[in-house]
Design a protein around this motif. Structure first.
Motif: not given
Length: 63
Positions: A7-24
């Motif tokens: 679950t922690l791995q999924e959380f970190r993956r989701r957080r990285a995905y959201v950060a990448a979307l916000e950077a665009v």
């Protein structure tokens, strides 16, 4: 923060995905950033406007 490793791995993956979307940047923000930059540099903006206005006149000048 979740305690289970998967679950922690999924959380970190989701957080990285959201950060990448916000950077665009969207297509709407690019002109705004350009206008803001030009507003912060008035002398360069004036020089660009003068160069754009004078270019057609210089092209038609007789040699």
């Amino acid at each position: 923060m979740p305690l289970h490793p998967e679950t922690l791995q999924e959380f970190r993956r989701r957080r990285a995905y959201v950060a990448a979307l916000e950077a665009v940047e969207t297509a709407d923000t690019a002109p705004d950033r350009l206008v803001n930059w030009l507003a912060e540099h008035p002398r360069l903006t004036a020089a660009l406007i003068c160069a754009a206005a004078m270019a057609p006149l210089l092209l038609e000048a007789p040699r």
